[in-house]
Design a protein around this motif. Sequence first.
Motif, PDB file in Angstrom:
ATOM      1  N   HIS A   5       0.819  -1.212   0.000  1.00 30.46           N
ATOM      2  CA  HIS A   5       0.000   0.000   0.000  1.00 30.46           C
ATOM      3  C   HIS A   5       0.857   1.269   0.000  1.00 30.46           C
ATOM      4  CE1 HIS A   5      -3.565   2.385   0.595  1.00 30.46           C
ATOM      5  NE2 HIS A   5      -3.048   2.940   1.694  1.00 30.46           N
ATOM      6  N   GLN A   6       1.936   1.256   0.768  1.00 27.93           N
ATOM      7  CA  GLN A   6       2.819   2.415   0.850  1.00 27.93           C
ATOM      8  C   GLN A   6       3.432   2.726  -0.524  1.00 27.93           C
ATOM      9  OE1 GLN A   6       6.066   1.868   3.551  1.00 27.93           O
ATOM     10  NE2 GLN A   6       6.774   3.981   3.365  1.00 27.93           N
ATOM     11  N   LYS A   7       3.786   1.685  -1.255  1.00 30.00           N
ATOM     12  CA  LYS A   7       4.359   1.859  -2.591  1.00 30.00           C
ATOM     13  C   LYS A   7       3.345   2.480  -3.543  1.00 30.00           C
ATOM     14  CE  LYS A   7       6.542  -0.783  -6.298  1.00 30.00           C
ATOM     15  NZ  LYS A   7       6.950  -2.126  -6.727  1.00 30.00           N
ATOM     16  N   LYS A   8       2.124   2.015  -3.509  1.00 35.88           N
ATOM     17  CA  LYS A   8       1.068   2.562  -4.369  1.00 35.88           C
ATOM     18  C   LYS A   8       0.827   4.041  -4.061  1.00 35.88           C
ATOM     19  CE  LYS A   8      -0.381  -0.923  -6.868  1.00 35.88           C
ATOM     20  NZ  LYS A   8      -0.256  -0.950  -8.296  1.00 35.88           N
ATOM     21  N   LEU A   9       0.742   4.380  -2.775  1.00 33.93           N
ATOM     22  CA  LEU A   9       0.524   5.778  -2.394  1.00 33.93           C
ATOM     23  C   LEU A   9       1.677   6.663  -2.875  1.00 33.93           C
ATOM     24  CD1 LEU A   9      -0.898   5.525   1.241  1.00 33.93           C
ATOM     25  CD2 LEU A   9      -2.092   6.199  -0.838  1.00 33.93           C
ATOM     26  N   SER A  10       2.875   6.161  -2.737  1.00 32.10           N
ATOM     27  CA  SER A  10       4.048   6.913  -3.181  1.00 32.10           C
ATOM     28  C   SER A  10       4.012   7.148  -4.687  1.00 32.10           C
ATOM     29  CB  SER A  10       5.316   6.162  -2.784  1.00 32.10           C
ATOM     30  OG  SER A  10       6.447   6.850  -3.229  1.00 32.10           O
ATOM     31  N   GLN A  11       3.643   6.139  -5.437  1.00 30.33           N
ATOM     32  CA  GLN A  11       3.556   6.260  -6.900  1.00 30.33           C
ATOM     33  C   GLN A  11       2.473   7.257  -7.309  1.00 30.33           C
ATOM     34  OE1 GLN A  11       2.970   2.188  -8.097  1.00 30.33           O
ATOM     35  NE2 GLN A  11       5.175   1.790  -8.278  1.00 30.33           N
ATOM     36  N   ILE A  12       1.334   7.214  -6.639  1.00 33.09           N
ATOM     37  CA  ILE A  12       0.232   8.128  -6.954  1.00 33.09           C
ATOM     38  C   ILE A  12       0.640   9.566  -6.653  1.00 33.09           C
ATOM     39  CG2 ILE A  12      -2.088   8.824  -6.258  1.00 33.09           C
ATOM     40  CD1 ILE A  12      -2.700   5.816  -5.897  1.00 33.09           C
ATOM     41  N   ARG A  13       1.288   9.787  -5.508  1.00 35.82           N
ATOM     42  CA  ARG A  13       1.742  11.143  -5.163  1.00 35.82           C
ATOM     43  C   ARG A  13       2.748  11.657  -6.187  1.00 35.82           C
ATOM     44  NH1 ARG A  13       2.632   9.342   0.716  1.00 35.82           N
ATOM     45  NH2 ARG A  13       0.543   9.545   1.552  1.00 35.82           N
ATOM     46  N   PHE A  14       3.678  10.796  -6.566  1.00 35.59           N
ATOM     47  CA  PHE A  14       4.687  11.181  -7.547  1.00 35.59           C
ATOM     48  C   PHE A  14       4.038  11.522  -8.887  1.00 35.59           C
ATOM     49  CE2 PHE A  14       7.710  10.085 -10.932  1.00 35.59           C
ATOM     50  CZ  PHE A  14       8.720  10.974 -10.626  1.00 35.59           C
ATOM     51  N   GLN A  15       3.089  10.716  -9.301  1.00 35.65           N
ATOM     52  CA  GLN A  15       2.395  10.940 -10.568  1.00 35.65           C
ATOM     53  C   GLN A  15       1.612  12.254 -10.534  1.00 35.65           C
ATOM     54  OE1 GLN A  15      -0.450   7.899 -11.595  1.00 35.65           O
ATOM     55  NE2 GLN A  15      -0.228   8.294 -13.781  1.00 35.65           N
TER      56      GLN A  15
END
Length: 77
Positions: A5-15
Motif C-alpha cells: 500500500h505504501q508503494k502505491k501511495l508513493s507512486q500516486i503522489r509522484f504521478q
Amino acid sequence: MARGHQKKLSQIRFQDKQEKLKKQQGHHVNDQKKAAQKALAYVCVVCRSQMPDPKTYKQHFQNKHPKFELPPELKDV
C-alpha cells in the motif's frame, strides 16, 4: 524499499506531482511561444525568415540577399 500500500501511495503522489509540474510548464512555454511569434512582425519576401524590427530586417536583406532589390518598406529605414 517500500512495499504494498505504501508503494502505491508513493507512486500516486509522484504521478500527481509530475502532472502538476507538466501543466505549469505547458502553459508557460505556450505563452512564451505566442509572445515570440507576435514579436516577429516582419517576414523576408525572399526566404520567409521572420524578424522583430525593420532595422534587423534591412540588415538581413542586405547581407543575405544582395542581388535582390530592397523591398519598398525598407527603403526609408
